[in-house]
Design a protein around this motif. Sequence first.
Motif, PDB file in Angstrom:
ATOM      1  N   PHE A 232       0.865  -1.187   0.000  1.00  0.00           N
ATOM      2  CA  PHE A 232       0.000   0.000   0.000  1.00  0.00           C
ATOM      3  C   PHE A 232       0.894   1.228   0.000  1.00  0.00           C
ATOM      4  O   PHE A 232       1.621   1.496   0.951  1.00  0.00           O
ATOM      5  CB  PHE A 232      -0.911  -0.016   1.228  1.00  0.00           C
ATOM      6  CG  PHE A 232      -1.640   1.271   1.487  1.00  0.00           C
ATOM      7  CD1 PHE A 232      -2.237   1.979   0.455  1.00  0.00           C
ATOM      8  CD2 PHE A 232      -1.749   1.780   2.779  1.00  0.00           C
ATOM      9  CE1 PHE A 232      -2.916   3.174   0.694  1.00  0.00           C
ATOM     10  CE2 PHE A 232      -2.423   2.961   3.027  1.00  0.00           C
ATOM     11  CZ  PHE A 232      -3.001   3.657   1.982  1.00  0.00           C
ATOM     12  N   ASN A 233       0.856   1.980  -1.090  1.00  0.00           N
ATOM     13  CA  ASN A 233       1.734   3.127  -1.264  1.00  0.00           C
ATOM     14  C   ASN A 233       1.087   4.384  -0.694  1.00  0.00           C
ATOM     15  O   ASN A 233      -0.027   4.741  -1.073  1.00  0.00           O
ATOM     16  CB  ASN A 233       2.027   3.313  -2.758  1.00  0.00           C
ATOM     17  CG  ASN A 233       3.111   4.337  -3.003  1.00  0.00           C
ATOM     18  OD1 ASN A 233       3.879   4.667  -2.105  1.00  0.00           O
ATOM     19  ND2 ASN A 233       3.177   4.848  -4.213  1.00  0.00           N
ATOM     20  N   MET A 234       1.776   5.050   0.207  1.00  0.00           N
ATOM     21  CA  MET A 234       1.232   6.256   0.832  1.00  0.00           C
ATOM     22  C   MET A 234       1.959   7.525   0.394  1.00  0.00           C
ATOM     23  O   MET A 234       1.387   8.612   0.430  1.00  0.00           O
ATOM     24  CB  MET A 234       1.295   6.121   2.359  1.00  0.00           C
ATOM     25  CG  MET A 234       0.477   4.948   2.884  1.00  0.00           C
ATOM     26  SD  MET A 234       0.604   4.716   4.685  1.00  0.00           S
ATOM     27  CE  MET A 234      -0.279   6.136   5.285  1.00  0.00           C
ATOM     28  N   ARG A 235       3.225   7.397  -0.012  1.00  0.00           N
ATOM     29  CA  ARG A 235       3.978   8.568  -0.475  1.00  0.00           C
ATOM     30  C   ARG A 235       5.025   8.132  -1.488  1.00  0.00           C
ATOM     31  O   ARG A 235       5.700   7.128  -1.310  1.00  0.00           O
ATOM     32  CB  ARG A 235       4.647   9.277   0.707  1.00  0.00           C
ATOM     33  CG  ARG A 235       5.340  10.572   0.313  1.00  0.00           C
ATOM     34  CD  ARG A 235       5.912  11.308   1.513  1.00  0.00           C
ATOM     35  NE  ARG A 235       7.079  10.643   2.061  1.00  0.00           N
ATOM     36  CZ  ARG A 235       7.169  10.201   3.316  1.00  0.00           C
ATOM     37  NH1 ARG A 235       6.144  10.353   4.138  1.00  0.00           N
ATOM     38  NH2 ARG A 235       8.257   9.621   3.746  1.00  0.00           N
ATOM     39  N   GLY A 236       5.142   8.892  -2.583  1.00  0.00           N
ATOM     40  CA  GLY A 236       6.098   8.555  -3.611  1.00  0.00           C
ATOM     41  C   GLY A 236       5.523   7.589  -4.637  1.00  0.00           C
ATOM     42  O   GLY A 236       4.311   7.353  -4.690  1.00  0.00           O
ATOM     43  N   GLU A 237       6.393   7.036  -5.464  1.00  0.00           N
ATOM     44  CA  GLU A 237       5.984   6.082  -6.495  1.00  0.00           C
ATOM     45  C   GLU A 237       6.767   4.784  -6.352  1.00  0.00           C
ATOM     46  O   GLU A 237       7.945   4.802  -5.999  1.00  0.00           O
ATOM     47  CB  GLU A 237       6.223   6.651  -7.891  1.00  0.00           C
ATOM     48  CG  GLU A 237       5.330   7.835  -8.241  1.00  0.00           C
ATOM     49  CD  GLU A 237       5.562   8.324  -9.645  1.00  0.00           C
ATOM     50  OE1 GLU A 237       4.618   8.830 -10.265  1.00  0.00           O
ATOM     51  OE2 GLU A 237       6.722   8.186 -10.132  1.00  0.00           O
ATOM     52  N   THR A 238       6.110   3.683  -6.636  1.00  0.00           N
ATOM     53  CA  THR A 238       6.736   2.366  -6.570  1.00  0.00           C
ATOM     54  C   THR A 238       6.302   1.560  -7.786  1.00  0.00           C
ATOM     55  O   THR A 238       5.123   1.545  -8.135  1.00  0.00           O
ATOM     56  CB  THR A 238       6.321   1.614  -5.293  1.00  0.00           C
ATOM     57  OG1 THR A 238       6.722   2.364  -4.149  1.00  0.00           O
ATOM     58  CG2 THR A 238       6.975   0.238  -5.239  1.00  0.00           C
ATOM     59  N   SER A 239       7.247   0.880  -8.419  1.00  0.00           N
ATOM     60  CA  SER A 239       6.904   0.003  -9.536  1.00  0.00           C
ATOM     61  C   SER A 239       7.142  -1.449  -9.132  1.00  0.00           C
ATOM     62  O   SER A 239       8.093  -1.759  -8.408  1.00  0.00           O
ATOM     63  CB  SER A 239       7.731   0.335 -10.773  1.00  0.00           C
ATOM     64  OG  SER A 239       9.092  -0.023 -10.588  1.00  0.00           O
ATOM     65  N   ILE A 240       6.262  -2.319  -9.582  1.00  0.00           N
ATOM     66  CA  ILE A 240       6.382  -3.751  -9.319  1.00  0.00           C
ATOM     67  C   ILE A 240       6.147  -4.502 -10.619  1.00  0.00           C
ATOM     68  O   ILE A 240       5.159  -4.251 -11.322  1.00  0.00           O
ATOM     69  CB  ILE A 240       5.375  -4.206  -8.253  1.00  0.00           C
ATOM     70  CG1 ILE A 240       5.669  -3.517  -6.911  1.00  0.00           C
ATOM     71  CG2 ILE A 240       5.391  -5.725  -8.080  1.00  0.00           C
ATOM     72  CD1 ILE A 240       4.697  -3.858  -5.799  1.00  0.00           C
TER      73      ILE A 240
ATOM     74  N   ARG B 213       3.693  -8.557 -16.044  1.00  0.00           N
ATOM     75  CA  ARG B 213       2.883  -7.355 -15.842  1.00  0.00           C
ATOM     76  C   ARG B 213       3.707  -6.327 -15.086  1.00  0.00           C
ATOM     77  O   ARG B 213       4.563  -6.665 -14.261  1.00  0.00           O
ATOM     78  CB  ARG B 213       1.595  -7.683 -15.073  1.00  0.00           C
ATOM     79  CG  ARG B 213       0.594  -8.499 -15.862  1.00  0.00           C
ATOM     80  CD  ARG B 213      -0.739  -8.599 -15.130  1.00  0.00           C
ATOM     81  NE  ARG B 213      -0.651  -9.434 -13.949  1.00  0.00           N
ATOM     82  CZ  ARG B 213      -0.891 -10.750 -13.943  1.00  0.00           C
ATOM     83  NH1 ARG B 213      -1.232 -11.370 -15.062  1.00  0.00           N
ATOM     84  NH2 ARG B 213      -0.818 -11.436 -12.816  1.00  0.00           N
ATOM     85  N   TYR B 214       3.396  -5.052 -15.357  1.00  0.00           N
ATOM     86  CA  TYR B 214       4.114  -3.948 -14.729  1.00  0.00           C
ATOM     87  C   TYR B 214       3.101  -2.988 -14.117  1.00  0.00           C
ATOM     88  O   TYR B 214       2.156  -2.566 -14.777  1.00  0.00           O
ATOM     89  CB  TYR B 214       4.954  -3.210 -15.777  1.00  0.00           C
ATOM     90  CG  TYR B 214       5.575  -1.914 -15.285  1.00  0.00           C
ATOM     91  CD1 TYR B 214       6.793  -1.919 -14.612  1.00  0.00           C
ATOM     92  CD2 TYR B 214       4.945  -0.690 -15.519  1.00  0.00           C
ATOM     93  CE1 TYR B 214       7.371  -0.732 -14.175  1.00  0.00           C
ATOM     94  CE2 TYR B 214       5.514   0.504 -15.089  1.00  0.00           C
ATOM     95  CZ  TYR B 214       6.728   0.472 -14.415  1.00  0.00           C
ATOM     96  OH  TYR B 214       7.304   1.640 -13.976  1.00  0.00           O
ATOM     97  N   ALA B 215       3.278  -2.672 -12.849  1.00  0.00           N
ATOM     98  CA  ALA B 215       2.374  -1.750 -12.161  1.00  0.00           C
ATOM     99  C   ALA B 215       3.173  -0.585 -11.594  1.00  0.00           C
ATOM    100  O   ALA B 215       4.148  -0.795 -10.864  1.00  0.00           O
ATOM    101  CB  ALA B 215       1.634  -2.465 -11.041  1.00  0.00           C
ATOM    102  N   LEU B 216       2.776   0.620 -11.935  1.00  0.00           N
ATOM    103  CA  LEU B 216       3.351   1.818 -11.332  1.00  0.00           C
ATOM    104  C   LEU B 216       2.360   2.311 -10.293  1.00  0.00           C
ATOM    105  O   LEU B 216       1.256   2.748 -10.611  1.00  0.00           O
ATOM    106  CB  LEU B 216       3.595   2.898 -12.386  1.00  0.00           C
ATOM    107  CG  LEU B 216       4.187   4.211 -11.845  1.00  0.00           C
ATOM    108  CD1 LEU B 216       5.546   3.962 -11.195  1.00  0.00           C
ATOM    109  CD2 LEU B 216       4.297   5.241 -12.966  1.00  0.00           C
ATOM    110  N   SER B 217       2.755   2.208  -9.033  1.00  0.00           N
ATOM    111  CA  SER B 217       1.863   2.500  -7.917  1.00  0.00           C
ATOM    112  C   SER B 217       2.031   3.942  -7.464  1.00  0.00           C
ATOM    113  O   SER B 217       3.117   4.369  -7.078  1.00  0.00           O
ATOM    114  CB  SER B 217       2.163   1.535  -6.765  1.00  0.00           C
ATOM    115  OG  SER B 217       1.382   1.830  -5.639  1.00  0.00           O
ATOM    116  N   GLN B 218       0.907   4.695  -7.504  1.00  0.00           N
ATOM    117  CA  GLN B 218       0.872   6.062  -7.022  1.00  0.00           C
ATOM    118  C   GLN B 218       0.350   6.069  -5.580  1.00  0.00           C
ATOM    119  O   GLN B 218      -0.150   5.064  -5.095  1.00  0.00           O
ATOM    120  CB  GLN B 218      -0.052   6.899  -7.916  1.00  0.00           C
ATOM    121  CG  GLN B 218       0.298   6.864  -9.394  1.00  0.00           C
ATOM    122  CD  GLN B 218       1.538   7.668  -9.723  1.00  0.00           C
ATOM    123  OE1 GLN B 218       1.999   8.472  -8.913  1.00  0.00           O
ATOM    124  NE2 GLN B 218       2.085   7.462 -10.913  1.00  0.00           N
TER     125      GLN B 218
END
Length: 319
Positions: A73-81, A86-91
Motif C-alpha cells: 500500500f503506497n502512501m507517499r512517492g511512487e513504486t513500480s512492481i 505485468r508492470y504496475a506503477l503505484s501512485q
Amino acid sequence: MDERFASWHDHLFRQVVAPMMITCDDPAGFRGSIESIDLSAVHVSAVEASPCGAYRTPRMIRQSDPELFQLAFNMRGETSITQDRRYALSQPSDMVLYHTSRPHQIRTGFSKDATYGVMVVFPAKLLPLPSRKVERLTATPLSGREGIGALISGFLTRLVNGADQYGVSDRSRLGLVLTDLLTALIAHHLDADTALQATTRQRVLLLQVHTFVQQHLTDPHLSPATIAAAHGISIRTLHRLFQTQGATVAEWIRAQRLECCRRDLSDPALGDRPIHAIATRWSFPVAAHFTRAFTAAYGVTPQEYRRQHQPDHILDWHA
C-alpha cells in the motif's frame, strides 16, 4: 557498500518475508526504517526508504519459498512492481499484490525523495479463494481511494499510526478484520463475491457501516434508515448486523458521538470552545440531554470532565 545500506540489505535479504537482492544508486545517502506489527497470521510493516530497488530470482525462490502474498500500500512517492509479465506503477493510495513464489522486481522512489508505505504479508492459504485465481491480480494497481479499497487503506493507515496501543488480544482480532478485508478486496476485483463465506461478507459489511457512520457523525439526520439506504440493505438486515455489537444501531451511533465529544473536551486546542458548541457539532443540540448522556457514559458531567483534563481552560456550559 555503505554500512547503513549494508545493514538494510542484510535485514531485508535474511529476515523479511523471503530473500531479495537490494540495490541503491546512492548507498552513502541511504535512509530507511521499518516498523512491524504481527497480527497472528498476518504481518504488517510500515516502511520508509530512500530510492532503491529489489528483485527476487528463480534461484532465490528455489532456496526459500514461504508461499506468501504481499500487498504493498503506497502512501507517499511512487513504486513500480513487475511480476508475471505485468508492470504496475503505484501512485499514492494505490495497492499492488505480488507473490513470493515467482520472480519479481520492485523499484521505489523515481526522484530523490523517500517513499513511505505499508506492506501486508499473509499466507496464500489464508484466503478462501484459489491461489491461481488470486494470482491474476499480481502486479496490477488496486485503488485504495474508493469502495473496499478505501476501507482497507483507511484501516492500514490507522493501524500503523496506533501500533503501540494494541495488546496481544487486540492484534489477534485486528488480524481477523484485516483478513476479511483482504479477502473482500481480492474477491471484488475477481468478481468472486459469491465465493466468500457469509460470515466474511457480514463482517466486511459491518466494517463498511462503521466507517460510514464515523464519516457522518456530524449529520443530525443520520439514522438506521439513511445508513441502510446508503448500503443497499434493509433496516432489518442492518439491525441483524448489530446483534454482535452489544448495542442497537442508535445506541452505537450515540456512543461514537459521545466519544467524539469526550475527545474534544480533552483537547487543549479546543479549550476555548464552549461545551455547547462541541455538543452541537456532534449532534447533541439539547444541553440537558447531552449532559445526561455524557454523565451516564463517563460518570462525570461534561464540565467536570473538561475541568479534570484541561485545568487551565475551565469553561461554563452555555445552554
